[in-house]
Enzyme design. Structure first.
Site, PDB file in Angstrom:
ATOM      1  N   GLN A  95       0.846  -1.200   0.000  1.00  0.00           N
ATOM      2  CA  GLN A  95       0.000   0.000   0.000  1.00  0.00           C
ATOM      3  C   GLN A  95       0.882   1.251   0.000  1.00  0.00           C
ATOM      4  O   GLN A  95       0.371   2.368  -0.129  1.00  0.00           O
ATOM      5  CB  GLN A  95      -0.903   0.020   1.232  1.00  0.00           C
ATOM      6  CG  GLN A  95      -1.844  -1.163   1.328  1.00  0.00           C
ATOM      7  CD  GLN A  95      -2.539  -1.224   2.671  1.00  0.00           C
ATOM      8  OE1 GLN A  95      -3.644  -0.693   2.855  1.00  0.00           O
ATOM      9  NE2 GLN A  95      -1.892  -1.862   3.625  1.00  0.00           N
ATOM     10  N   VAL A  97       3.708   4.022  -1.068  1.00  0.00           N
ATOM     11  CA  VAL A  97       4.036   4.723  -2.319  1.00  0.00           C
ATOM     12  C   VAL A  97       5.533   5.025  -2.401  1.00  0.00           C
ATOM     13  O   VAL A  97       6.006   5.540  -3.408  1.00  0.00           O
ATOM     14  CB  VAL A  97       3.192   6.013  -2.452  1.00  0.00           C
ATOM     15  CG1 VAL A  97       1.717   5.648  -2.620  1.00  0.00           C
ATOM     16  CG2 VAL A  97       3.373   6.963  -1.273  1.00  0.00           C
ATOM     17  N   HIS A 113      -1.564   1.467  -4.281  1.00  0.00           N
ATOM     18  CA  HIS A 113      -1.984   2.855  -4.054  1.00  0.00           C
ATOM     19  C   HIS A 113      -1.102   3.857  -4.784  1.00  0.00           C
ATOM     20  O   HIS A 113      -1.109   5.042  -4.463  1.00  0.00           O
ATOM     21  CB  HIS A 113      -1.993   3.162  -2.547  1.00  0.00           C
ATOM     22  CG  HIS A 113      -3.121   2.481  -1.838  1.00  0.00           C
ATOM     23  ND1 HIS A 113      -3.149   2.325  -0.464  1.00  0.00           N
ATOM     24  CD2 HIS A 113      -4.242   1.888  -2.302  1.00  0.00           C
ATOM     25  CE1 HIS A 113      -4.262   1.681  -0.127  1.00  0.00           C
ATOM     26  NE2 HIS A 113      -4.934   1.392  -1.208  1.00  0.00           N
TER      27      HIS A 113
HETATM   28  N1  APR Z   1       6.725  -2.030  12.605  1.00  0.00           N
HETATM   29  C1  APR Z   1       5.582  -2.669  12.240  1.00  0.00           C
HETATM   30  N2  APR Z   1       4.361  -2.066  12.225  1.00  0.00           N
HETATM   31  C2  APR Z   1       4.333  -0.778  12.600  1.00  0.00           C
HETATM   32  C3  APR Z   1       5.471  -0.044  13.001  1.00  0.00           C
HETATM   33  C4  APR Z   1       6.712  -0.739  12.982  1.00  0.00           C
HETATM   34  N3  APR Z   1       7.856  -0.128  13.341  1.00  0.00           N
HETATM   35  N4  APR Z   1       5.086   1.216  13.323  1.00  0.00           N
HETATM   36  C5  APR Z   1       3.761   1.265  13.124  1.00  0.00           C
HETATM   37  N5  APR Z   1       3.294   0.073  12.716  1.00  0.00           N
HETATM   38  C6  APR Z   1       1.925  -0.309  12.389  1.00  0.00           C
HETATM   39  C7  APR Z   1       0.867   0.382  13.215  1.00  0.00           C
HETATM   40  O1  APR Z   1       0.629  -0.348  14.412  1.00  0.00           O
HETATM   41  C8  APR Z   1      -0.334   0.314  12.278  1.00  0.00           C
HETATM   42  O2  APR Z   1      -1.006  -0.927  12.450  1.00  0.00           O
HETATM   43  O3  APR Z   1       1.688   0.083  11.051  1.00  0.00           O
HETATM   44  C9  APR Z   1       0.296   0.336  10.877  1.00  0.00           C
HETATM   45  C10 APR Z   1       0.116   1.650  10.158  1.00  0.00           C
HETATM   46  O4  APR Z   1      -1.264   1.813   9.923  1.00  0.00           O
HETATM   47  P1  APR Z   1      -1.753   3.081   9.093  1.00  0.00           P
HETATM   48  O5  APR Z   1      -1.128   4.302   9.644  1.00  0.00           O
HETATM   49  O6  APR Z   1      -3.250   2.990   8.995  1.00  0.00           O
HETATM   50  O7  APR Z   1      -1.120   2.871   7.643  1.00  0.00           O
HETATM   51  P2  APR Z   1      -1.583   1.873   6.496  1.00  0.00           P
HETATM   52  O8  APR Z   1      -2.227   0.640   7.058  1.00  0.00           O
HETATM   53  O9  APR Z   1      -0.407   1.663   5.615  1.00  0.00           O
HETATM   54  O10 APR Z   1      -2.691   2.738   5.707  1.00  0.00           O
HETATM   55  C11 APR Z   1      -3.266   2.140   4.557  1.00  0.00           C
HETATM   56  O11 APR Z   1      -4.391   4.234   4.107  1.00  0.00           O
HETATM   57  O12 APR Z   1      -4.450   6.506   3.863  1.00  0.00           O
HETATM   58  C12 APR Z   1      -4.313   5.334   3.199  1.00  0.00           C
HETATM   59  O13 APR Z   1      -3.226   5.211   1.140  1.00  0.00           O
HETATM   60  C13 APR Z   1      -2.983   5.251   2.516  1.00  0.00           C
HETATM   61  O14 APR Z   1      -1.818   3.243   1.922  1.00  0.00           O
HETATM   62  C14 APR Z   1      -2.394   3.948   3.012  1.00  0.00           C
HETATM   63  C15 APR Z   1      -3.588   3.208   3.556  1.00  0.00           C
END
Ligand code: APR
Length: 242
Positions: A95, A97, A113
């Protein structure tokens, strides 16, 4: 990419990643404290409406993210995922970029994405690679339309979904790392894995339970991903749950 076999293959591994896999490279996630959607309203900077309203604001938001991503380095999680290609048929569905998976050595990466290192004409859809370069107002594609980030904004169609789903459906092993699984349809990909597949999810915490059938490793990507990779390389292609 070559057509995807629907039959699970013992050598097939799919990694499904989100922003958490790049967090330890210094790139922000979205929904945690300090995340991008805590600093910006996604409607203003990551939607077609925001683009229509103030394209220069949207361009600057992605120019800054592109610069940060170009300055970031792949971490031990990205590198371990790339190492899996030594013995396995690996597809990374991300997901994210940023291009940290590719820069760590992964050779088959599907960005559902979009990608910061590409731009496209806002009307033509013509893609061009821009690397770390900013996009400016007045910069046009060959057909004369304003260049925009090659990113899937909220309300736009996800990319490579059918291909990604077919890869997951044929995987003997599925590693989900660094995603809150809160954005659809991307998050629904994790349910396409065969019941027999070996399924691991890595995240420090989860909103709710892990998806059914997943082993949840509560930890950071740079700690847990190398452990899972070492386990799978050690086990080889015979023991996969197929
Ligand atoms: N190691 C592993 N996981 C981690 C770490 C780490 N060091 N730090 C944070 N996380 C986890 C968090 O606990 C959370 O579950 O990564 C996840 C990040 O979640 P989001 O911030 O929601 O990001 P993501 O899941 O990639 O979002 C998906 O949402 O806005 C859209 O297009 C955007 O691709 C993105 C999509």
């Amino acid at each position: 990419m070559t057509p995807v076999k629907a039959v699970p293959s013992p050598r097939k591994i799919v990694v499904f990643s989100g922003s958490g896999v790049s967090a330890e490279s210094g790139l922000p996630t979205f929904r945690e404290a300090g995340g991008l959607w805590r600093q910006y309203a996604w409607e203003e900077v990551a939607s077609p409406q925001g683009w229509q309203k103030h394209p220069e604001v949207v361009l600057e938001f992605y120019n800054e993210r592109r610069r940060l991503a170009a300055d970031a380095q792949p971490n031990a999680a990205h590198r371990a995922i790339a190492e899996l290609e030594r013995d396995f048929d690996v597809v990374v569905v991300t997901q994210n970029v940023d291009d940290l998976h590719e820069r760590a050595g992964s050779t088959r990466v599907l960005h559902v994405h979009g990608e910061l290192v590409f731009a496209k004409g806002e009307h033509s859809g013509l893609r061009q690679r821009i690397g770390a370069a900013p996009i400016r107002m007045g910069q046009l594609c060959p057909q004369g339309s304003q260049l925009r980030p090659d990113i899937v904004w909220f309300g736009e169609s996800i990319e490579h979904y059918d291909e990604a789903q077919a890869h997951v459906a044929s995987a003997a092993r599925l590693l989900v790392v660094g995603t809150s699984l809160s954005v659809f349809p991307a998050a629904s990909l994790v349910h396409a894995a065969p019941a027999s597949a070996d399924k691991v999810l890595i995240a420090p915490e989860l909103d709710g339970a892990a998806p059914q059938g997943f082993e949840w490793l509560r930890g950071k990507a740079t700690e847990c991903v190398p452990q899972v990779v070492a386990r799978w390389l050690e086990a080889g292609t015979t023991s996969a749950g197929t």
